[in-house]
Design an enzyme around this catalytic site. Structure first.
Site, PDB file in Angstrom:
ATOM      1  N   GLU A  41     -43.518 -27.316  -4.556  1.00  0.00           N
ATOM      2  CA  GLU A  41     -42.262 -27.843  -4.848  1.00  0.00           C
ATOM      3  C   GLU A  41     -42.193 -28.398  -6.326  1.00  0.00           C
ATOM      4  OE1 GLU A  41     -43.610 -31.460  -2.009  1.00  0.00           O
ATOM      5  OE2 GLU A  41     -42.008 -32.351  -3.236  1.00  0.00           O
ATOM      6  N   ASP A  42     -42.585 -29.319  -6.890  1.00  0.00           N
ATOM      7  CA  ASP A  42     -42.389 -28.850  -7.888  1.00  0.00           C
ATOM      8  C   ASP A  42     -42.218 -27.989  -9.385  1.00  0.00           C
ATOM      9  OD1 ASP A  42     -42.071 -31.694  -7.299  1.00  0.00           O
ATOM     10  OD2 ASP A  42     -43.737 -32.652  -8.556  1.00  0.00           O
TER      11      ASP A  42
END
Ligand code: MN
Length: 732
Positions: free
Chosen positions: A83-84
């Protein structure tokens, strides 16, 4: 968990604990995952300023403490990397750490915004992400445990976020994550999530209650300490080995109890609980004997959740007793294993792998989500799916019993039909009568906690009846009924659906030939995610889509084209550029063409509702005003074609809109009462009412209420017209 460790310390503790439990070889895998996460998150910081990697490391530590298996803990370390991380994909994770870990990481990863997906609102984004989360949980229940550990750490560190983010996260936690923890039996996590959310959502109430509790706590705590000492001695005397601990109840549940029942703090019996943990089930009952022989039990407060576990697997003996000074205590007695299950719920399953009960429960739990997923076939969008999970799975529920004493949990408002469908699809289809506590009840009876429900089936009952759709409460029952109609009678449904659409067109004086233009039909089908004409008819036929809705969409598309043609003709006459069809830019519930920054408001002269044909008018300086196409003012606005702008409803979302109707009624006492009853039964909130007597015996009432759209308004008018008191009812 309050201690402040450095990132290095957090990491070393995790690696050491993990190695101790899973061995050196697995330990290396974790180390690899940790360095991977360190590299991915190296430039990121948490809102509190510490290196971001402390977050996944802490989440992994929680998972380890809960007794989870190695892949789950490794996935905990990696849970934010996709996600990051810049350009990290799930395939990368799979290559490095295997399919099992990759699947778990994918399960907790939010949908990316970089794909084709663009979200119109935060709400929509949240909905899409929840949908994905629920699907992931259904396929691997470990996902929910990682997600809860993740949420727990985020909530514990929420103090560093902006107030806006705090409010949003806390609300979501209270609505989704605390109920999820509860449904999966994870009691400690639920309590803490609730208390943390409570603090951010209602800081004043929280502070007030906390102060009040601690003030009263003093005296109670002293009593508690001496009671605990006494209990320890008594257990020893009776040769029962066990530990005794005491604790105050958590604040949010106390707050809710006070709110719900209007209790004052000193009227609650279970502000303090003593917990006795013993070696065996027999010892639980023996310890109970000792308790009741020493202190007076309060009547009606004894509960045997060992013989009758709660649906979330919770087992314990509960009783409330009064000490010599009249101070009440709740006492909970359980074995170590029951304790783990009460605290960690499904997570405890990984500690007691052979526990059949837990496994069955786990299957049942996820099968509930799976049922809702299957039902998705017949629902139109992910919003509906997410709402179904929130209502059917995470909402408030009642506990009812089968004649054999099994506990079934159903959403509040469920009927015997919902119960029948929960037992088995065929029990539902062939349900003929229902008995509750030995008495025959109607199929629309609302079940209450502790009802014993018995379903009488009959083979002569060939299948469900269509009006059951309006009786059942749970979406899964509704969908099973729809599917029956869909599957049993596809041919018939197609025919029926076609007829229904033709009828609807006739009723509205429309020529279906004109409306069924391929472009329009395609547009309608794509909005409903339907592929073929037969599917569209069939869907109408079995009740998945409403003929009226389809017709209105077609009519709107047709009108829009006509209006645009007329407008362009005027523009052409004036020597101006023609307007293009609507490009989809959403503002405030409607699509407008052109500048997305334009403010949109609804004209108060005609209060347009979703489903109404509408036009937009560019005002001087105030943005775009939306009128009903049949509004009198709108007609004069059309003389100003340059300022007319094409608009269309963006959603049929159940936003609240104001609608005003006028009633001509018999002027007598009781008329208003009858009208109110109807509105109440339809769940309508009236916001204003003006009534005046007119000619002899008649009165005119103008009432305004909030509705979700024209469909609901139509239902309201139809029902009001049925009243003998109502002579006429129409929209103004
Ligand atoms: Mn996270």
């Amino acid at each position: 968990m309050g201690e402040q460790l450095t990132t290095e310390q957090i990491k070393e503790r995790l690696l050491a604990d993990f190695r101790k439990k899973f061995g050196i070889e697995q330990g290396e895998k974790l180390r690899e995952a940790v360095s991977f996460a360190e590299r991915v998150h190296c430039n990121q910081r948490r809102d509190g300023g510490e290196p971001f990697v402390t977050h996944p490391l802490t989440v992994a530590q929680y998972l380890l403490n809960m007794g989870m298996d190695a892949p789950t803990i490794i996935a905990g370390v990696l849970h934010d990397t996709v996600e990051d991380g810049d350009g990290i994909t799930n395939e990368d994770i799979e290559k490095r750490f295997g399919a099992d870990v990759a699947k778990l990481v994918d399960g907790v990863t939010k949908l990316t915004k970089s794909g084709n997906q663009t979200y119109i609102t935060k709400k929509q984004e949240q909905t899409e992400n929840l949908r994905k989360l629920f699907l992931s949980i259904a396929s691997d229940v470990r996902v929910v445990i990682i997600k809860l550990a993740d949420r727990l750490h985020n909530m514990r560190t929420l103090a560093y976020c902006t107030p806006e983010k705090q409010a949003r996260k806390a609300k979501e936690t209270l609505e989704v994550y605390a109920p999820l923890a509860d449904r999966f039996g994870m009691g400690v996590i639920r309590s803490e999530l609730e208390d943390l959310s409570f603090r951010y959502i209602m800081p004043e109430e929280y502070a007030k209650l906390a102060a009040e509790v601690s003030e009263q706590q003093q005296e109670r705590m002293e009593a508690l300490a001496s009671a605990m000492e006494q209990m320890k001695a008594l257990l020893k005397e009776a040769n029962i080995e066990g530990t005794v601990s005491g604790r105050p109840k958590h604040l949010y549940s106390t707050y809710r109890k006070m709110q719900r029942n209007g209790y004052k703090l000193n009227e609650l019996y279970d502000l303090i609980a003593i917990r006795i943990i013993v070696g065996s089930v027999n010892d639980c009952y023996a310890a109970l004997g000792v308790v009741h022989a020493t202190w007076k039990p309060l009547p009606g407060r004894f509960k045997d959740y060992i013989a009758m576990p709660k649906p979330n697997m919770y087992r314990s003996l509960h009783t409330t007793v009064m000490n010599e000074n009249g101070i009440p205590f709740e006492i909970q007695i359980r074995t170590r294993e029951m304790h783990e299950t009460a605290e960690y719920g499904i997570a405890a399953h990984w500690m007691y792998k052979d526990d059949k009960k837990v496994m069955t429960e786990l299957d049942r739990k996820t099968s509930l989500i799976k049922q809702i997923i299957e039902a998705e076939e017949t629902t139109e969008d992910s919003r509906e799916f997410v709402e179904n999970v929130l209502k059917d799975f995470l909402g408030e529920y009642v506990f009812v019993l089968t004649p054999r004493g099994e506990i079934i949990d159903l959403p509040v408002g469920s009927t015997p039909l919902d119960f029948a469908y929960r037992i088995h699809t065929n029990v539902g289809h062939h349900c003929q009568h229902a008995r509750v506590n030995g008495n025959m009840v109607r199929l629309d009876y609302k079940l209450k906690t502790n009802d014993v429900v018995e379903i009488l089936t009959s083979n002569s009952q060939v299948g469900p009846s269509r009006d059951w759709l309006s009786i059942v409460k749970t979406q899964s029952a509704k969908n099973k009924i729809r599917q029956w109609f869909k599957r049993e009678n596809r041919e018939e449904n197609i025919l029926r659906g076609r007829e229904m659409l033709e009828d609807a067109a006739k009723r509205h004086g429309q020529n279906l030939q004109v409306l069924m233009k391929q472009e329009y039909v395609n547009e309608v089908m794509s909005r409903m995610t339907i592929n073929t004409m037969d599917d569209l008819y069939a869907s109408i036929g079995f009740g998945g889509a409403s003929a009226g809705q389809v017709l209105h969409r077609l009519m709107e598309l047709h009108r829009k084209e006509e209006r645009l043609a007329a407008l362009n003709q005027k523009l052409e006459e004036a020597g101006k550029e023609p307007q293009k069809p609507v490009r989809r830019t959403n503002t405030n519930g409607v699509y407008i063409s052109g500048d997305p920054g334009m403010a949109v408001f609804f004209a108060s002269c005609c209060n347009p509702l979703p489903g109404d044909p509408i036009i937009g008018y560019i005002t001087r300086g105030r943005g775009v005003s939306i009128h009903r196409a049949d509004c009198k003012n709108a007609a004069s606005l059309l003389n100003d074609p340059e300022r007319i702008i094409e608009v269309e409803w963006a959603t049929e979302e159940k936003n609240a809109f104001a609608a005003t109707i006028r009633l001509r009624v018999v002027d007598k006492a009781g008329s208003l009462m009858e009208i109110s009853k109807v509105l109440m039964s339809l769940n309508v909130n009236m916001t204003s009412l003006v009534s005046r007597s007119t000619s002899e015996g008649e009165a005119m009432m103008d009432m305004t209420f909030t509705v979700s759209g024209t469909e609901q308004l139509k239902v309201i008018l139809t029902n009001l017209r049925k009243l003998p008191e109502v002579l006429d009812a129409y929209r103004v």
